[in-house]
Scaffold this active site. Structure first.
Site, PDB file in Angstrom:
ATOM      1  N   GLY A  25       3.005   2.232  10.686  1.00 10.56           N
ATOM      2  CA  GLY A  25       3.986   3.295  10.503  1.00 10.56           C
ATOM      3  C   GLY A  25       4.734   3.676  11.771  1.00 10.56           C
ATOM      4  O   GLY A  25       5.407   4.704  11.817  1.00 10.56           O
TER       5      GLY A  25
ATOM      6  N   ASN B 200       0.884  -1.172   0.000  1.00 15.64           N
ATOM      7  CA  ASN B 200       0.000   0.000   0.000  1.00 15.64           C
ATOM      8  C   ASN B 200       0.920   1.219   0.000  1.00 15.64           C
ATOM      9  O   ASN B 200       1.510   1.550   1.020  1.00 15.64           O
ATOM     10  CB  ASN B 200      -0.891  -0.023   1.250  1.00 15.64           C
ATOM     11  CG  ASN B 200      -1.712   1.255   1.395  1.00 15.64           C
ATOM     12  OD1 ASN B 200      -1.762   2.077   0.463  1.00 15.64           O
ATOM     13  ND2 ASN B 200      -2.348   1.432   2.535  1.00 15.64           N
TER      14      ASN B 200
ATOM     15  N   SER C 298       3.823  -2.264  10.191  1.00 15.43           N
ATOM     16  CA  SER C 298       5.282  -2.375  10.309  1.00 15.43           C
ATOM     17  C   SER C 298       5.817  -3.759   9.920  1.00 15.43           C
ATOM     18  O   SER C 298       6.756  -4.260  10.538  1.00 15.43           O
ATOM     19  CB  SER C 298       5.737  -1.985  11.717  1.00 15.43           C
ATOM     20  OG  SER C 298       5.376  -0.647  11.995  1.00 15.43           O
TER      21      SER C 298
ATOM     22  N   LYS D 219       0.186   4.275  -0.277  1.00 11.46           N
ATOM     23  CA  LYS D 219      -0.411   5.480   0.325  1.00 11.46           C
ATOM     24  C   LYS D 219      -0.124   6.697  -0.563  1.00 11.46           C
ATOM     25  O   LYS D 219      -0.113   6.555  -1.778  1.00 11.46           O
ATOM     26  CB  LYS D 219       0.099   5.650   1.761  1.00 11.46           C
ATOM     27  CG  LYS D 219      -0.083   4.359   2.581  1.00 11.46           C
ATOM     28  CD  LYS D 219       0.182   4.507   4.036  1.00 11.46           C
ATOM     29  CE  LYS D 219      -0.056   3.186   4.746  1.00 11.46           C
ATOM     30  NZ  LYS D 219       0.108   3.262   6.188  1.00 11.46           N
TER      31      LYS D 219
ATOM     32  N   GLU E 109      -6.560   4.793   7.977  1.00 12.22           N
ATOM     33  CA  GLU E 109      -6.346   6.214   7.656  1.00 12.22           C
ATOM     34  C   GLU E 109      -7.590   6.818   7.007  1.00 12.22           C
ATOM     35  O   GLU E 109      -7.892   7.994   7.188  1.00 12.22           O
ATOM     36  CB  GLU E 109      -5.095   6.356   6.759  1.00 12.22           C
ATOM     37  CG  GLU E 109      -3.819   6.137   7.566  1.00 12.22           C
ATOM     38  CD  GLU E 109      -2.674   5.499   6.802  1.00 12.22           C
ATOM     39  OE1 GLU E 109      -2.674   5.536   5.555  1.00 12.22           O
ATOM     40  OE2 GLU E 109      -1.776   4.947   7.463  1.00 12.22           O
TER      41      GLU E 109
ATOM     42  N   GLU F   1      -5.082  -4.718  10.626  1.00  7.83           N
ATOM     43  CA  GLU F   1      -4.016  -3.744  10.821  1.00  7.83           C
ATOM     44  C   GLU F   1      -4.239  -2.983  12.130  1.00  7.83           C
ATOM     45  O   GLU F   1      -5.008  -2.013  12.157  1.00  7.83           O
ATOM     46  CB  GLU F   1      -3.996  -2.739   9.667  1.00  7.83           C
ATOM     47  CG  GLU F   1      -3.775  -3.368   8.308  1.00  7.83           C
ATOM     48  CD  GLU F   1      -3.256  -2.346   7.302  1.00  7.83           C
ATOM     49  OE1 GLU F   1      -2.140  -2.525   6.826  1.00  7.83           O
ATOM     50  OE2 GLU F   1      -3.954  -1.360   7.028  1.00  7.83           O
TER      51      GLU F   1
ATOM     52  N   HIS G 294      -9.371   1.359   5.089  1.00 11.50           N
ATOM     53  CA  HIS G 294      -8.070   1.497   5.745  1.00 11.50           C
ATOM     54  C   HIS G 294      -8.236   2.442   6.940  1.00 11.50           C
ATOM     55  O   HIS G 294      -9.023   3.391   6.885  1.00 11.50           O
ATOM     56  CB  HIS G 294      -7.034   2.050   4.760  1.00 11.50           C
ATOM     57  CG  HIS G 294      -5.649   1.981   5.315  1.00 11.50           C
ATOM     58  ND1 HIS G 294      -5.179   2.894   6.226  1.00 11.50           N
ATOM     59  CD2 HIS G 294      -4.645   1.089   5.120  1.00 11.50           C
ATOM     60  CE1 HIS G 294      -3.934   2.562   6.557  1.00 11.50           C
ATOM     61  NE2 HIS G 294      -3.582   1.468   5.904  1.00 11.50           N
TER      62      HIS G 294
HETATM   63  P1  13P Z   1       3.355   0.290   7.560  1.00 14.13           P
HETATM   64  O1  13P Z   1       3.820  -1.001   6.938  1.00 14.13           O
HETATM   65  O2  13P Z   1       4.125   1.488   7.081  1.00 14.13           O
HETATM   66  O3  13P Z   1       3.281   0.191   9.060  1.00 14.13           O
HETATM   67  O4  13P Z   1       1.853   0.544   7.054  1.00 14.13           O
HETATM   68  C1  13P Z   1       0.920  -0.472   7.183  1.00 14.13           C
HETATM   69  C2  13P Z   1      -0.296  -0.097   6.442  1.00 14.13           C
HETATM   70  O5  13P Z   1      -1.018   0.804   6.831  1.00 14.13           O
HETATM   71  C3  13P Z   1      -0.592  -0.820   5.192  1.00 14.13           C
HETATM   72  O6  13P Z   1      -1.876  -0.556   4.753  1.00 14.13           O
END
Ligand code: 13P
Length: 255
Positions: free
Chosen positions: A178, A10, A217, A12, A99, A172, A97
């Site tokens: 992140g 992803n 992560s 982003k 976010e 997640e 997601h």
């Molecule tokens: P990270 O791998 O950067 O922690 O992000 C995970 C994520 O949100 C994937 O959709």
């Protein structure tokens, strides 16, 4: 048991055109061992979908979007119609997601409608769920995750119909996204096993074959122990999917 592995990047709101060029060139040099055991997906920013579709060439990589509209089409400025994504060549979309839920206020109702709309346009769905740190510390992890699953799949206004691997769940935990803090393989497996129970209770045998990805992560250093868990079928990866070397390491990790 027909489940195999699935590794999805992803991206982003990252990657410029020149970075994407470098990514695919390097990925080609580093070498991903494409095999029928491992499905690979990348979800770039919407404006780069066509570029990525052109760049995957003869690899087995599937390109998907990071979200899609709950509506079929019409006057919805800025939105992405699943039907058009499908026609473009996309294979899947992420939905819900964390976010999108926290920054853009997406509700279970919208997530349910988006899921139904994508599936009816024959676009596979990776439904994202997960608890915040506060919810985990209050002992509410399973309650939150189950309510997100029900909201999207079984208790929403729109009926969710799918066949085969059209639906994937990505667990997640928000506190692990992140942050460099990964859920331990045992912490992740505990939640994945509950998700599997829900899927089997809801969809019977088909629930056994739904991929459940872990996200938060994931990196080359921890991917093997995560994939070793019985109900972890792959990863949804942010940061470590941006560089071709680490993404290739993740995709090759199951071999
Ligand atoms: P990270 O791998 O950067 O922690 O992000 C995970 C994520 O949100 C994937 O959709």
């Amino acid at each position: 048991m027909t489940r195999k592995y699935l590794m999805v990047g992803n991206w982003k709101m990252n990657q410029t055109l020149s970075e994407i060029d470098t990514f695919f060139k390097t990925l080609n040099e580093v070498g991903v061992k494409y095999s029928c055991d491992m499905k690979i997906g990348i979800a770039p920013q919407a404006m780069h979908l066509s570029t990525c579709l052109n760049k995957i060439g003869t690899t087995d990589i599937v390109i998907g979007s990071q979200t899609c509209s709950e509506y079929e089409g019409g006057a919805y400025t800025g939105e992405l119609a699943p039907k058009a994504l499908k026609e473009l060549g996309c294979g899947f979309t992420l939905i819900g997601h964390s976010e999108r839920r926290t920054i853009y206020g997406e509700t279970d109702k919208e997530i349910n409608a988006k899921t139904a709309n994508a599936l009816s346009s024959d676009l596979d769905v990776i439904l994202c769920i997960g608890e915040t740190l506060e919810e985990r510390e209050a002992g509410k992890t399973i309650e939150v995750v189950m309510s997100q699953l029900e909201g999207a799949l079984t208790k929403g206004e729109k009926a969710i119909e799918f066949t085969g691997n059209q639906l994937t769940i990505a667990y997640e935990p928000v506190w692990a996204i992140g942050t460099g803090k990964t859920a331990s393989p045992e912490q992740a497996e505990e939640v994945h096993a509950e998700i599997r129970k829900f899927l089997k209770a809801t969809y019977g045998d088909a629930g056994q074959d739904i991929f459940i990805l872990y996200g938060g992560s994931v990196k080359p250093a921890n991917v093997k122990e995560l994939l070793a868990q019985p109900n972890i079928d792959g990863g949804l990866v942010g940061g470590a999917s941006l560089e071709a070397e680490s993404f290739a390491a993740l995709c090759n990790a199951t071999k």
